[in-house]
Write a protein that holds these residues in place. Structure first.
Motif, PDB file in Angstrom:
ATOM      1  N   CYS A   1      -7.346   9.528  17.330  1.00  0.00           N
ATOM      2  CA  CYS A   1      -8.742   9.231  16.991  1.00  0.00           C
ATOM      3  C   CYS A   1      -9.029   7.737  17.086  1.00  0.00           C
TER       4      CYS A   1
ATOM      5  N   GLU B   1      -1.130  14.944  11.051  1.00  0.00           N
ATOM      6  CA  GLU B   1      -2.007  13.886  10.558  1.00  0.00           C
ATOM      7  C   GLU B   1      -1.704  12.551  11.238  1.00  0.00           C
TER       8      GLU B   1
ATOM      9  N   CYS C   1     -16.359   8.335  13.874  1.00  0.00           N
ATOM     10  CA  CYS C   1     -15.378   9.407  13.692  1.00  0.00           C
ATOM     11  C   CYS C   1     -15.833  10.285  12.531  1.00  0.00           C
TER      12      CYS C   1
ATOM     13  N   SER D   1     -16.815  19.733  10.799  1.00  0.00           N
ATOM     14  CA  SER D   1     -18.101  20.339  10.436  1.00  0.00           C
ATOM     15  C   SER D   1     -19.265  19.488  10.930  1.00  0.00           C
TER      16      SER D   1
ATOM     17  N   GLY E   1     -18.052  15.185   5.361  1.00  0.00           N
ATOM     18  CA  GLY E   1     -16.937  14.295   5.057  1.00  0.00           C
ATOM     19  C   GLY E   1     -16.671  13.355   6.220  1.00  0.00           C
ATOM     20  N   ASN E   2     -15.865  12.364   5.953  1.00  0.00           N
ATOM     21  CA  ASN E   2     -15.516  11.393   6.980  1.00  0.00           C
ATOM     22  C   ASN E   2     -14.440  11.952   7.904  1.00  0.00           C
ATOM     23  N   GLY E   3     -14.261  11.275   9.032  1.00  0.00           N
ATOM     24  CA  GLY E   3     -13.203  11.657   9.948  1.00  0.00           C
ATOM     25  C   GLY E   3     -11.849  11.157   9.449  1.00  0.00           C
ATOM     26  N   VAL E   4     -10.831  11.323  10.279  1.00  0.00           N
ATOM     27  CA  VAL E   4      -9.469  10.986   9.847  1.00  0.00           C
ATOM     28  C   VAL E   4      -9.200   9.486   9.876  1.00  0.00           C
TER      29      VAL E   4
ATOM     30  N   THR F   1     -13.866  13.417  16.913  1.00  0.00           N
ATOM     31  CA  THR F   1     -13.382  14.241  15.816  1.00  0.00           C
ATOM     32  C   THR F   1     -12.001  14.800  16.138  1.00  0.00           C
TER      33      THR F   1
ATOM     34  N   ASP G   1     -15.841  14.476  10.622  1.00  0.00           N
ATOM     35  CA  ASP G   1     -15.020  15.667  10.483  1.00  0.00           C
ATOM     36  C   ASP G   1     -15.540  16.782  11.390  1.00  0.00           C
TER      37      ASP G   1
END
Length: 276
Positions: free
Chosen positions: A175, A168, A128, A132, A119-122, A189, A130
Motif C-alpha cells: 500500500c 499485514e 489509502c 468498505s 475506517g482508515n486504510g492499512v 486499498t 479500507d
C-alpha cells in the motif's frame, strides 16, 4: 460539506480554473474569493494559484484541512509541486478544459468518504482507505463519471511473496508503494490476503492508465524488506474501465479480477535487486 475556493485576485489562470471547478455547485464548492496569502485562508478552504503568480504555491504550507491546487507549466513541475505539499495540480494548458471539474469532483469524493464513517486504510496516507470505503467510492465515482460522460479505471494487483510473511506486513509495504506511485487523488486499498485495489481518478486517457498500470507493476514487483531481509515478490495486474450505467462495485471488481487472472506473473528473479 461546502468549501470556499480562494485565489489571488490577479491570477487570471487561477480565476478560470476556479470558475470551472465551482461550476453549478454540484461539487460542493462556492466562490471564488480572493486572498492575500494562502497561509491566511480558513480550514476547509480550497486554494488555487499559479506558480508564476503566487510564491505561496511553491513554498508556504497551508493550514490543516486546506486543499491546495497548483497551476503549473508542465507535468514535471506538477509532480514537484505535489512533492512539496500540493494536493492537486493543473497544467496551464488545461485550465479551460474538464480537468479542473474533475479535480473538484475528486475533492468532493474524498470529502464524502471521510464523512461516511469509514475506517482508515492499512497505512497513514490520505488516499489509502479500507475495503468498505473503496467499494463505496467505486459506486460514487461510477455515478459521477457516467453523468459527465467520462471514464474511470479500476486496477487490481495480486502480489505473492517468495517466502511466507504475515499478510499485514505485505499489505503495509504494498500500500505504501501504491500511494507513492499513484497521484494524490487516486485511491488505494488492501482487499485482503494478497489482493490490492486502486481506483484511478478520471482525467487520464486509456494509454495513460496503461502506463500507470505498468509503473504499479514495476513498483510492487520489487523485494520487500521483512525482519531485516529482502523477500522477493511477484505480481500480476489487471485493469478495467467503468463509467457506463453499471456501477455495481462487485461487478466492476469481478471484471478487474478476471483481467488479473488473464495476465502473466512477473518473475521472482526480476525483482531481486536493491530493496527500495
Amino acid at each position: 460539506m461546502i468549501r470556499s475556493v480562494y485565489i489571488s485576485g490577479a491570477d487570471l489562470a487561477a480565476q478560470l480554473a476556479a470558475q470551472r471547478m465551482i461550476g453549478t455547485g454540484e461539487a460542493g464548492l462556492r466562490g471564488p474569493e480572493t486572498c492575500e496569502s494562502w497561509t491566511e485562508v480558513p480550514p476547509g478552504a480550497v486554494v488555487v494559484g499559479s506558480l508564476a503568480q503566487d510564491s505561496d504555491c511553491d513554498a508556504a504550507p497551508c493550514r490543516d484541512g486546506v486543499t491546495k491546487v497548483v497551476i503549473v507549466p508542465n507535468h514535471a513541475q506538477g509532480l514537484k509541486a505535489v512533492s512539496r505539499g500540493a494536493d492537486h495540480y493543473i497544467v496551464a494548458a488545461d485550465v479551460d478544459s474538464p480537468v479542473p471539474e474533475t479535480i473538484a469532483l475528486q475533492i468532493r469524493r474524498a470529502d464524502r468518504a471521510r464523512s461516511s464513517g469509514f475506517g482508515n486504510g492499512v497505512v497513514e496516507e490520505e488516499n489509502c482507505v479500507d475495503a468498505s470505503a473503496f467499494r463505496w467510492l467505486i459506486a460514487y465515482t461510477g455515478s459521477v463519471v457516467h453523468r459527465h460522460g467520462q471514464i474511470g479505471y479500476m486496477i487490481l494487483l495480486r502480489v505473492e511473496p517468495d517466502s511466507p510473511i504475515p499478510s499485514e506486513a505485505l499489505a503495509e509495504a504494498i500500500c505504501l508503494r501504491l500511494c507513492k506511485t499513484l497521484r494524490a487523488a487516486d485511491i488505494v486499498t488492501w482487499l485482503g490476503r494478497n489482493w490490492f485495489g486502486t481506483l484511478v481518478a478520471t482525467g487520464l486517457t486509456l494509454e495513460g492508465a496503461q502506463v500507470l498500470a505498468s509503473r504499479l507493476r514495476e513498483s510492487c514487483g520489487q523485494p520487500i524488506e521483512y525482519e531485516g531481509r529482502p523477500v522477493a515478490v511477484r505480481c500480476n495486474i489487471g485493469m478495467t474501465t467503468f463509467g457506463g450505467s453499471e456501477i455495481d462495485p462487485d461487478l466492476i471488481l469481478d471484471r478487474a479480477a478476471s483481467a488479473v487472472d488473464q495476465s502473466t506473473w512477473s518473475n521472482f528473479s526480476d525483482s531481486m535487486q536493491e530493496v527500495p
